[in-house]
Design an enzyme around this catalytic site. Structure first.
Site, PDB file in Angstrom:
ATOM      1  N   ASP A   1      -1.237   1.525  -4.018  1.00 28.48           N
ATOM      2  CA  ASP A   1      -2.226   0.461  -4.643  1.00 28.48           C
ATOM      3  C   ASP A   1      -3.631   1.086  -5.184  1.00 28.48           C
ATOM      4  OD1 ASP A   1      -2.830   0.755  -1.861  1.00 28.48           O
ATOM      5  OD2 ASP A   1      -3.718  -1.082  -1.701  1.00 28.48           O
TER       6      ASP A   1
ATOM      7  N   LYS B   1     -11.719   0.314  -0.089  1.00 30.02           N
ATOM      8  CA  LYS B   1     -11.642   1.690  -0.312  1.00 30.02           C
ATOM      9  C   LYS B   1     -11.248   2.054  -1.574  1.00 30.02           C
ATOM     10  CE  LYS B   1      -7.599   2.324   2.459  1.00 30.02           C
ATOM     11  NZ  LYS B   1      -7.179   0.977   3.100  1.00 30.02           N
TER      12      LYS B   1
ATOM     13  N   ARG C   1      -6.414   4.764  -1.324  1.00 24.93           N
ATOM     14  CA  ARG C   1      -6.529   6.020  -0.783  1.00 24.93           C
ATOM     15  C   ARG C   1      -6.366   7.078  -1.568  1.00 24.93           C
ATOM     16  NH1 ARG C   1      -2.853   5.706   4.598  1.00 24.93           N
ATOM     17  NH2 ARG C   1      -3.071   3.501   5.325  1.00 24.93           N
TER      18      ARG C   1
ATOM     19  N   ASP D   1      -2.538   6.358  -3.029  1.00 30.35           N
ATOM     20  CA  ASP D   1      -1.568   5.626  -2.716  1.00 30.35           C
ATOM     21  C   ASP D   1      -0.922   4.678  -3.392  1.00 30.35           C
ATOM     22  OD1 ASP D   1      -3.545   3.949  -2.188  1.00 30.35           O
ATOM     23  OD2 ASP D   1      -2.792   3.194  -0.124  1.00 30.35           O
TER      24      ASP D   1
ATOM     25  N   SER E   1       0.910  -1.230  -0.223  1.00 34.31           N
ATOM     26  CA  SER E   1       0.063  -0.010  -0.127  1.00 34.31           C
ATOM     27  C   SER E   1       0.835   1.292   0.032  1.00 34.31           C
ATOM     28  CB  SER E   1      -0.778   0.046   1.096  1.00 34.31           C
ATOM     29  OG  SER E   1      -1.906   0.876   1.038  1.00 34.31           O
ATOM     30  N   HIS E   2       0.870   1.982   1.099  1.00 33.53           N
ATOM     31  CA  HIS E   2       1.326   3.419   1.260  1.00 33.53           C
ATOM     32  C   HIS E   2       2.878   2.991   1.669  1.00 33.53           C
ATOM     33  CE1 HIS E   2      -0.320   2.234   5.050  1.00 33.53           C
ATOM     34  NE2 HIS E   2       0.353   3.063   5.331  1.00 33.53           N
TER      35      HIS E   2
HETATM   36  C1  VG1 Z   1      -3.439   1.849   8.279  1.00 34.52           C
HETATM   37  C2  VG1 Z   1      -4.787   3.074   8.471  1.00 34.52           C
HETATM   38  C3  VG1 Z   1      -6.257   2.203   8.386  1.00 34.52           C
HETATM   39  C4  VG1 Z   1      -6.157   1.602   7.000  1.00 34.52           C
HETATM   40  C5  VG1 Z   1      -4.816   0.632   6.797  1.00 34.52           C
HETATM   41  C6  VG1 Z   1      -4.786  -0.056   5.513  1.00 34.52           C
HETATM   42  O1  VG1 Z   1      -3.572   0.894   9.322  1.00 34.52           O
HETATM   43  O2  VG1 Z   1      -4.862   3.578  10.114  1.00 34.52           O
HETATM   44  O3  VG1 Z   1      -7.320   2.989   8.409  1.00 34.52           O
HETATM   45  O4  VG1 Z   1      -7.091   0.741   6.789  1.00 34.52           O
HETATM   46  O5  VG1 Z   1      -3.778   1.166   7.084  1.00 34.52           O
HETATM   47  O6  VG1 Z   1      -4.817   0.873   4.424  1.00 34.52           O
HETATM   48  P1  VG1 Z   1      -2.803   0.852  10.577  1.00 34.52           P
HETATM   49  O7  VG1 Z   1      -2.943  -0.547  11.422  1.00 34.52           O
HETATM   50  O8  VG1 Z   1      -1.201   0.904  10.261  1.00 34.52           O
HETATM   51  O9  VG1 Z   1      -3.288   2.235  11.334  1.00 34.52           O
HETATM   52  V1  VG1 Z   1      -3.780   0.677   3.046  1.00 34.52           V
HETATM   53  O10 VG1 Z   1      -4.338   1.719   2.044  1.00 34.52           O
HETATM   54  O11 VG1 Z   1      -2.493   0.859   3.702  1.00 34.52           O
HETATM   55  O12 VG1 Z   1      -4.061  -0.687   2.646  1.00 34.52           O
HETATM   56 CO    CO Z   2      -3.600   1.259   0.143  1.00 35.80          CO
END
Ligand code: VG1
Ligand code: CO
Length: 566
Positions: free
Chosen positions: A294, A393, A297, A292, A121-122
């Site tokens: 993938d 999302k 976001r 982001d 992801s990010h």
């Molecule tokens: C984070 C965010 C959460 C989101 C998750 C996955 O998790 O706070 O709201 O759903 O990333 O997003 P954490 O446990 O690091 O707070 V993604 O776009 O990284 O798959």
């Molecule tokens: Co993501």
């Protein structure tokens, strides 16, 4: 097709004890996948083994990824193992690339039993960055905890994995590829599909593309700037926003997916998308957005870089929900937000008499509500916004939702936001992230904090900061009972709720790969028209002071400030 059928082998392996999926899949440094023997194979076998053999045999699964370093190699192994594990057909994005929301869409379209998304992801990518594996189930959403726990349990005792080592998939050529396997009656099929088409088609049925085209390329068009941050969403932005909706080619930047995201964090926030914010300040663009790695976001900006907080973003979409044709057809069944997300959405829900659900962090909790027909629109403070058209999302969906509202209201982003605050009051929100903190230090801090919060006398305690006086009304460790299946998720974040409704929340991230990330979320609600336009950092400063004092965060971690402020 090869002349002789391909060999199916069962090879021995030894388990790793650290393959526990976090908030959204398994995320580790790339070198872990490269240097630990069978690290990928073990986890992938654990995914396949978690699915009942009868469900797996002859089934369809979807595979995609955000194009980061190791994506392609991993997919080649995943294909070889899918064949050996009895999966009948794999649907894979061209070159192995497909955004997370598109994978969700394609799983649903092909009635697949699930899908695997290669993404962290990010988190940064490249040889020194992160790699990740997510497993989504038949509804198109991230697997529920019961499933990820099962995968984790299997990974801790795994002794062998199945693979067709001679199978060579060609990810570059769209169309069908068939492979004959020994001991199998039917050939194993791989379908390489256009990564954008199904997803674009879905969006055409959700939004009024003619109205959006008029907004972006008609006589009185607005100017936009979209930053794909070299993540997976670039080709989607190009095809849908530029080619189809007529936004000029130079309105979309960083649209070529790169294995290392150009060395940056593909994370759409004020810190990591600072370039976009800077450019927006020139005032040439009416609307800006970033995504982001993938593509799930989004960050929304108005002219001059006016920032829309994600907690507000979902509330604005809710308040204008019928600007989107999809909701005119389906109606609105319910709203939901993750616990740390501000209550801006609650205000809209109350005013429109629509049910509001408060879930733990992570998109998987929304899926159950959607499958039960109880949830239409939801969001997280972490730049996640989406609806029940899929079970992830959806960054680009959020952008089109906002553009639909701009088209309908013919107002600027800033005016829409300010109108909203005037009507509903404003939920000031900020999040402090402390990245790569020592794990033991962070865990110990959370334990001590919880003990202190649960002590007699904590509730009722007063804090004076400057002229402000706060009193603790409630303190707990957030726990969620799923209203659909009654499952309980504990330990989802420490909450201090003050008598004026303000909140201070502490959580450890479940998506990092090194040490711990401590997140502190702070919000307060304001209806005074003289105060709603103030700077959130100024408004929330007293609460920040309290949050740091109560936790002794800086003293304990040796930090003088957060890595990222939202
Ligand atoms: C984070 C965010 C959460 C989101 C998750 C996955 O998790 O706070 O709201 O759903 O990333 O997003 P954490 O446990 O690091 O707070 V993604 O776009 O990284 O798959
Ligand atoms: Co993501």
């Amino acid at each position: 097709m090869d002349e002789s059928p391909l060999q199916v082998l069962t090879l021995p392996t030894a388990p790793y004890l650290d393959q526990r999926p976090g908030t959204s899949g398994l995320r580790k440094k790339v070198f872990v996948f490269l240097s630990k023997r069978n690290y990928l194979q073990n986890f992938v076998q654990s995914i396949y083994s978690s699915i009942d053999l009868r469900d797996r045999q002859g089934s369809t699964m979807v595979v995609g990824g955000d194009g980061r370093y190791f994506n392609q190699t991993a997919i080649e192994v995943i294909v070889q193992m899918a064949a050996a594990n009895g999966v009948g057909r794999l649907v894979i994005g061209h070159h192995g690339i497909m955004s997370t929301p598109a994978v969700s869409c394609v799983i649903r379209k092909y009635k697949a039993i699930g899908g695997i998304v290669l993404t962290a992801s990010h988190n940064p990518g490249g040889p020194n960055g992160d790699f990740g594996i997510k497993f989504n189930t038949a509804n198109g959403g991230p697997a529920q905890e019961a499933v990820t726990n099962k995968i984790f349990q299997i990974s801790r005792t795994i002794e062998e994995y199945a693979i067709c080592p001679e199978l060579r998939v060609n990810l570059a050529t769209p169309g069908k590829q068939m492979f004959d396997l020994e001991n199998k009656f039917k050939p194993f099929t791989v379908e390489i599909v256009d990564s954008v088409e199904s997803y674009a088609n879905m969006l055409r049925n959700i939004f009024d593309f003619a109205a959006l085209k008029e907004l972006l390329s008609g006589e009185n068009h607005i100017n936009i700037r979209l930053d794909a941050m070299h993540g997976v969403v670039g080709p989607y932005v190009k095809r849908i926003l530029c080619e189809e909706l007529g936004s000029p080619a130079n309105s979309a930047i960083n649209c070529v997916p790169l294995q290392d995201f150009g060395g940056q964090h593909p994370d759409p926030n004020l810190t990591y998308a600072a370039d976009l914010v800077e450019t927006m300040k020139s005032g040439q663009h009416d609307f800006g957005a970033a995504f982001d790695g993938d593509g799930d976001r989004n960050m929304i900006l108005g002219k001059h870089g006016f920032f829309v907080n994600p907690s507000d973003s979902v509330a604005v979409i809710a308040a204008n929900v019928f600007s989107i044709p999809y909701f005119q057809h389906t109606g609105v069944r319910g709203y939901a937000r993750s616990m740390p997300t501000s209550a801006a959405l609650d205000n809209v829900a109350r005013a429109t008499k629509i049910e509001l659900y408060e879930t733990p962090t992570g998109w998987k909790f929304f899926g159950n509500l959607m499958d039960a027909g109880r949830l239409s629109l939801c969001g997280e403070e972490s730049f996640g916004t989406g609806a029940d058209h899929i079970r992830e999302k959806d960054g680009l969906w959020a952008v089109l939702a906002w553009l639909s509202i701009l088209a309908a209201r013919k107002q600027s982003v800033e005016d829409i936001m300010k109108d909203h605050w005037q009507k509903f009051g404003r939920n000031f929100f900020t999040r402090y992230d402390y990245e790569e903190v020592d794990l033991d230090t962070a865990v110990q801090m959370m334990e001590d904090l919880e003990l202190m919060m649960l002590e007699k006398g904590f509730v009722g305690q007063r804090f004076a900061v400057g002229e402000k006086l706060y009193q603790v009304e409630r303190a707990d460790n957030f726990e969620y009972t799923d209203p659909v299946d009654g499952r309980i998720s504990r330990n989802q974040g420490l909450r201090i709720i003050l008598t004026d409704g303000s909140r201070v929340i502490y959580r450890l991230s479940g998506t990092g790969s090194t040490g711990a990330t401590v997140r502190v979320y702070i919000d307060s609600y304001e209806t005074d028209p003289n105060k709603i336009f103030q700077d959130p950092q100024v408004m929330l400063a007293p609460l920040v002071t309290i949050a740091l004092k109560v936790s002794q965060l800086h003293e304990r971690t040796g930090r003088s400030g957060p890595s990222v402020i939202t």
